[in-house]
Design a protein around this motif. Sequence first.
Motif, PDB file in Angstrom:
ATOM      1  N   SER A   1     -15.662  42.894  -2.752  1.00  0.00           N
ATOM      2  CA  SER A   1     -15.864  44.344  -2.735  1.00  0.00           C
ATOM      3  C   SER A   1     -14.603  45.138  -3.032  1.00  0.00           C
ATOM      4  O   SER A   1     -14.685  46.333  -3.283  1.00  0.00           O
ATOM      5  CB  SER A   1     -16.395  44.777  -1.360  1.00  0.00           C
ATOM      6  OG  SER A   1     -17.560  44.085  -1.013  1.00  0.00           O
ATOM      7  N   GLN A   2     -13.451  44.489  -2.986  1.00  0.00           N
ATOM      8  CA  GLN A   2     -12.183  45.203  -3.137  1.00  0.00           C
ATOM      9  C   GLN A   2     -11.358  44.564  -4.252  1.00  0.00           C
ATOM     10  O   GLN A   2     -10.985  43.394  -4.157  1.00  0.00           O
ATOM     11  CB  GLN A   2     -11.397  45.195  -1.816  1.00  0.00           C
ATOM     12  CG  GLN A   2     -12.168  45.830  -0.661  1.00  0.00           C
ATOM     13  CD  GLN A   2     -11.379  45.825   0.639  1.00  0.00           C
ATOM     14  OE1 GLN A   2     -10.144  45.820   0.644  1.00  0.00           O
ATOM     15  NE2 GLN A   2     -12.091  45.829   1.755  1.00  0.00           N
ATOM     16  N   GLY A   3     -11.088  45.350  -5.266  1.00  0.00           N
ATOM     17  CA  GLY A   3     -10.350  44.845  -6.417  1.00  0.00           C
ATOM     18  C   GLY A   3      -8.851  44.994  -6.298  1.00  0.00           C
ATOM     19  O   GLY A   3      -8.130  44.771  -7.274  1.00  0.00           O
ATOM     20  N   ASP A   4      -8.364  45.367  -5.128  1.00  0.00           N
ATOM     21  CA  ASP A   4      -6.926  45.619  -4.966  1.00  0.00           C
ATOM     22  C   ASP A   4      -6.378  44.814  -3.792  1.00  0.00           C
ATOM     23  O   ASP A   4      -5.680  45.332  -2.929  1.00  0.00           O
ATOM     24  CB  ASP A   4      -6.670  47.112  -4.745  1.00  0.00           C
ATOM     25  CG  ASP A   4      -7.421  47.663  -3.546  1.00  0.00           C
ATOM     26  OD1 ASP A   4      -8.363  47.006  -3.077  1.00  0.00           O
ATOM     27  OD2 ASP A   4      -7.063  48.757  -3.063  1.00  0.00           O
ATOM     28  N   ARG A   5      -6.680  43.535  -3.770  1.00  0.00           N
ATOM     29  CA  ARG A   5      -6.292  42.677  -2.657  1.00  0.00           C
ATOM     30  C   ARG A   5      -5.270  41.629  -3.069  1.00  0.00           C
ATOM     31  O   ARG A   5      -5.471  40.877  -4.021  1.00  0.00           O
ATOM     32  CB  ARG A   5      -7.527  41.950  -2.106  1.00  0.00           C
ATOM     33  CG  ARG A   5      -8.337  42.777  -1.117  1.00  0.00           C
ATOM     34  CD  ARG A   5      -7.714  42.742   0.253  1.00  0.00           C
ATOM     35  NE  ARG A   5      -8.389  43.618   1.194  1.00  0.00           N
ATOM     36  CZ  ARG A   5      -7.968  43.801   2.430  1.00  0.00           C
ATOM     37  NH1 ARG A   5      -6.895  43.174   2.865  1.00  0.00           N
ATOM     38  NH2 ARG A   5      -8.609  44.621   3.239  1.00  0.00           N
ATOM     39  N   PHE A   6      -4.148  41.575  -2.328  1.00  0.00           N
ATOM     40  CA  PHE A   6      -3.252  40.426  -2.390  1.00  0.00           C
ATOM     41  C   PHE A   6      -3.767  39.339  -1.435  1.00  0.00           C
ATOM     42  O   PHE A   6      -3.774  38.165  -1.752  1.00  0.00           O
ATOM     43  CB  PHE A   6      -1.834  40.805  -1.970  1.00  0.00           C
ATOM     44  CG  PHE A   6      -1.018  41.441  -3.059  1.00  0.00           C
ATOM     45  CD1 PHE A   6      -0.769  40.778  -4.244  1.00  0.00           C
ATOM     46  CD2 PHE A   6      -0.492  42.710  -2.895  1.00  0.00           C
ATOM     47  CE1 PHE A   6       0.000  41.352  -5.249  1.00  0.00           C
ATOM     48  CE2 PHE A   6       0.273  43.299  -3.889  1.00  0.00           C
ATOM     49  CZ  PHE A   6       0.520  42.623  -5.063  1.00  0.00           C
ATOM     50  N   PHE A   7      -4.158  39.775  -0.240  1.00  0.00           N
ATOM     51  CA  PHE A   7      -4.674  38.850   0.763  1.00  0.00           C
ATOM     52  C   PHE A   7      -5.541  39.634   1.739  1.00  0.00           C
ATOM     53  O   PHE A   7      -5.673  40.860   1.648  1.00  0.00           O
ATOM     54  CB  PHE A   7      -3.533  38.124   1.501  1.00  0.00           C
ATOM     55  CG  PHE A   7      -2.582  39.035   2.242  1.00  0.00           C
ATOM     56  CD1 PHE A   7      -2.845  39.450   3.545  1.00  0.00           C
ATOM     57  CD2 PHE A   7      -1.407  39.476   1.640  1.00  0.00           C
ATOM     58  CE1 PHE A   7      -1.962  40.287   4.221  1.00  0.00           C
ATOM     59  CE2 PHE A   7      -0.521  40.312   2.312  1.00  0.00           C
ATOM     60  CZ  PHE A   7      -0.799  40.710   3.607  1.00  0.00           C
ATOM     61  N   HIS A   8      -6.149  38.924   2.684  1.00  0.00           N
ATOM     62  CA  HIS A   8      -6.989  39.551   3.701  1.00  0.00           C
ATOM     63  C   HIS A   8      -6.709  38.875   5.037  1.00  0.00           C
ATOM     64  O   HIS A   8      -6.499  37.662   5.102  1.00  0.00           O
ATOM     65  CB  HIS A   8      -8.470  39.397   3.341  1.00  0.00           C
ATOM     66  CG  HIS A   8      -9.409  39.709   4.470  1.00  0.00           C
ATOM     67  ND1 HIS A   8      -9.592  40.981   4.962  1.00  0.00           N
ATOM     68  CD2 HIS A   8     -10.214  38.889   5.225  1.00  0.00           C
ATOM     69  CE1 HIS A   8     -10.468  40.955   5.945  1.00  0.00           C
ATOM     70  NE2 HIS A   8     -10.855  39.697   6.125  1.00  0.00           N
ATOM     71  N   ILE A   9      -6.705  39.671   6.105  1.00  0.00           N
ATOM     72  CA  ILE A   9      -6.438  39.158   7.444  1.00  0.00           C
ATOM     73  C   ILE A   9      -7.700  39.207   8.293  1.00  0.00           C
ATOM     74  O   ILE A   9      -8.390  40.228   8.351  1.00  0.00           O
ATOM     75  CB  ILE A   9      -5.327  39.975   8.140  1.00  0.00           C
ATOM     76  CG1 ILE A   9      -4.000  39.806   7.418  1.00  0.00           C
ATOM     77  CG2 ILE A   9      -5.181  39.566   9.610  1.00  0.00           C
ATOM     78  CD1 ILE A   9      -3.428  38.403   7.465  1.00  0.00           C
ATOM     79  N   GLY A  10      -8.000  38.091   8.949  1.00  0.00           N
ATOM     80  CA  GLY A  10      -9.067  38.028   9.941  1.00  0.00           C
ATOM     81  C   GLY A  10      -8.484  37.545  11.260  1.00  0.00           C
ATOM     82  O   GLY A  10      -7.553  36.740  11.281  1.00  0.00           O
ATOM     83  N   ILE A  11      -9.011  38.055  12.367  1.00  0.00           N
ATOM     84  CA  ILE A  11      -8.523  37.675  13.698  1.00  0.00           C
ATOM     85  C   ILE A  11      -9.692  37.145  14.512  1.00  0.00           C
ATOM     86  O   ILE A  11     -10.737  37.793  14.622  1.00  0.00           O
ATOM     87  CB  ILE A  11      -7.881  38.861  14.432  1.00  0.00           C
ATOM     88  CG1 ILE A  11      -6.713  39.433  13.615  1.00  0.00           C
ATOM     89  CG2 ILE A  11      -7.390  38.441  15.814  1.00  0.00           C
ATOM     90  CD1 ILE A  11      -6.090  40.682  14.222  1.00  0.00           C
ATOM     91  N   ALA A  12      -9.518  35.965  15.066  1.00  0.00           N
ATOM     92  CA  ALA A  12     -10.515  35.366  15.941  1.00  0.00           C
ATOM     93  C   ALA A  12     -10.067  35.545  17.387  1.00  0.00           C
ATOM     94  O   ALA A  12      -8.944  35.165  17.750  1.00  0.00           O
ATOM     95  CB  ALA A  12     -10.694  33.883  15.622  1.00  0.00           C
ATOM     96  N   LEU A  13     -10.926  36.139  18.211  1.00  0.00           N
ATOM     97  CA  LEU A  13     -10.653  36.305  19.637  1.00  0.00           C
ATOM     98  C   LEU A  13     -11.602  35.407  20.412  1.00  0.00           C
ATOM     99  O   LEU A  13     -12.818  35.477  20.240  1.00  0.00           O
ATOM    100  CB  LEU A  13     -10.852  37.760  20.056  1.00  0.00           C
ATOM    101  CG  LEU A  13      -9.951  38.802  19.377  1.00  0.00           C
ATOM    102  CD1 LEU A  13     -10.288  40.203  19.868  1.00  0.00           C
ATOM    103  CD2 LEU A  13      -8.480  38.489  19.631  1.00  0.00           C
ATOM    104  N   ALA A  14     -11.031  34.560  21.275  1.00  0.00           N
ATOM    105  CA  ALA A  14     -11.826  33.622  22.061  1.00  0.00           C
ATOM    106  C   ALA A  14     -11.347  33.689  23.504  1.00  0.00           C
ATOM    107  O   ALA A  14     -10.362  33.043  23.862  1.00  0.00           O
ATOM    108  CB  ALA A  14     -11.704  32.201  21.510  1.00  0.00           C
ATOM    109  N   GLY A  15     -12.012  34.493  24.312  1.00  0.00           N
ATOM    110  CA  GLY A  15     -11.538  34.675  25.675  1.00  0.00           C
ATOM    111  C   GLY A  15     -10.173  35.316  25.662  1.00  0.00           C
ATOM    112  O   GLY A  15      -9.964  36.388  25.068  1.00  0.00           O
ATOM    113  N   ASP A  16      -9.213  34.686  26.292  1.00  0.00           N
ATOM    114  CA  ASP A  16      -7.845  35.214  26.340  1.00  0.00           C
ATOM    115  C   ASP A  16      -6.976  34.682  25.201  1.00  0.00           C
ATOM    116  O   ASP A  16      -5.749  34.821  25.245  1.00  0.00           O
ATOM    117  CB  ASP A  16      -7.189  34.836  27.681  1.00  0.00           C
ATOM    118  CG  ASP A  16      -7.703  35.699  28.828  1.00  0.00           C
ATOM    119  OD1 ASP A  16      -8.279  36.768  28.550  1.00  0.00           O
ATOM    120  OD2 ASP A  16      -7.531  35.292  29.994  1.00  0.00           O
TER     121      ASP A  16
END
Length: 702
Positions: A185-200
């Motif tokens: 969907s985005q043509g201006d990406r070097f990279f993308h960040i995702g964060i996984a939260l699992a409890g603490d």
Amino acid sequence: MPVPYPRAPLANLGVQALPDTLSVDDYCIFETEGASVEVVDFLHELYPEDMFAARPNTVVNAMQKNLFDMQARRWRDYPPPDPSTQAEDATAAFLNELTRSSWRVYAALKKQLPDFARQWIVTSSTRNLLNGESAQVPGIALVYAGLNSVQWADILCDIQIVASIEQMPEALRRLTCGAANVFASQGDRFFHIGIALAGDYFQVAYFDRAGRVLSGIRDVNLSCVLFTKVLMGLTMLDASYCGKDTSLASRGGQFFVTVGGLEYRIVETLSITREICGRGTVCWRCRRSDSDKDYVIKNIWADKRQHPTEGDFLRMASSIDGIANLVCDEPVPWPHNEHRTTAWLRDLVQGPDRADVLSDVPHLELRRLVFDQYGQPLEEFATKDELLLALRDAVEAHEQLYDKKDVLHCDISDNNILLREVPGSSRRRGLLIDLDSAVVVKLDGEYKRAPTGRTAGTLPFTACAILLTPDTVAHSLWHDLESILYVLMFVCASYAGPSNTPRTDVDVRSLKIGLWLDGNVGHKTIVMYQYDDDKFREFLDQNFHPYFDDLKELVLDLRTAIARTKFATHRVFLDIFDRHIRRRQSSDEHPAPSASQCAASCPSGQDDDSEEQDARERSAADLPQDDRIAMPPPPTPREKASTSSSHASDDSEVTLVEPRRLYQATKETCPVIARSSPSPKRKAVGEQTTHSPKRQKVDYVD
């Protein structure tokens, strides 16, 4: 921004349901997960301490009164890992308060604040799960404040929450699915960040065109400074730290890019690759301020170690009519004028497996190429004569490239042959594009060939010999000619007439030729090399739309040239095209029915499945002996033919890519580049197309 942040409250957008931009299938997921590497401490490299006006530990110390209990060493309002609670709502509220507190610390220290506020919102979207199913799941996303609604094109960061650390792989699977939607969907990406939260606990996933890099799993409380640093990097630093390409300028709701010292206004997004790994090609139609002439800018992640480059090949081909004309090309620098490849974070890998890990990492750098020719997709042909003449033009351009420049294209597909306007001509001509898989050929006996083991192509157009034995075959001109035949066959099977008229009688994937979309080389080789003429004609009858009935003799002759002669040549193909074109032009009336007369459904046909038993071994004997040994867009979008489930591989997809228009933002608070609204499919000169797992790109390079 209507009210000053951080003093004013942020708008409550509620739960934002993200659209199904694409149906991410297992191939895309497995490809990305298979290219995953863990680099425990890469976050310190991604968000260097000296980039923050106020250090993260200073910010944490300043939050003792409201957010962080220094004695207990815990965040005060961090939601407990209780699956029965609304974890996403509470977590988004906590993250927004942490972001607001960071702004306040900056303001108190008289540090420069970001130009635009960003906020965390709750989302709902379809994700692939570890059990192989897909489901609507909640999540959190970072977006620019001030939006009324949110789409994938607006997402700056993606968060998925699970109850325990044992479920971390589930969160990572969902993040990978989200990353595919962001890149699509985005043509201006070097990279993308995702964060996984699992409890603490938390883990950060960094996605780029080489796959996925995972941080170590950390405790959000014990690693409070690192956790804060990541969130500050995403919300306080410029958008490049969210992975955006900030070399694009936004003025008055329009976007501009500078290449070769000249500025171009981006008119529309022509195509965008729909999976994570690979060349990640994005093409824009552009104009300069001093001209109404259309230019095409192609953005592609190219291997820095590959020589010659696509630009080199295009400069070599500059004198050849029918090859895309290059204006200039250059690498795209990262912020602070750094030149990085996809190896930059992976180079931090430590341990005994370091050498093995790094040996598999592609060194991809983002490059921009500017072309001064603008083409339309092959399926937009006005008449069958125009279709055949365009294919003939492609064969002739391929011949000139091969004979005069010793260059073999190696990636013939429907997306790499366009229709171009020619001043003074009554018809559009064929244009051959995409030389990013091309190779220099050398004389090997009687013929010039590519190095053995260095082959490439796009399913379903790849020659049988290359699919059967990619490690031992030398890519040769007859393999590209075979691909041109497959382009014609898929056009005849995918459309019901000219001007991109879709088939409504049958889904191409349900036909026997649809097996080739998945790379079923056994069935493909049986049809092309073992069927006699009668059975091959029956195959065409079962798969072609009736509109193309009068092209079956041409296809039969081309197939004979490929399968019944030792090696097909350009001259043989050109003679066949010329003979059939003359025959058609000499007739006042063509016997084929018109598109409107072809409403009846075509039978899908059923071949005996037993024919495919041991297909690889049996079909190799029928290949040529040498191969066996070496082996401004229209206002009304037209529906496109159905040939793929949606997506693309190293950047090339099944017959027809859904285009993407630039998001013509009206909010200065939302500098986003490509909202995924459908538009008429156009194909760019120099475009490396979008493909899906149903149309993967073959790319074996030793």
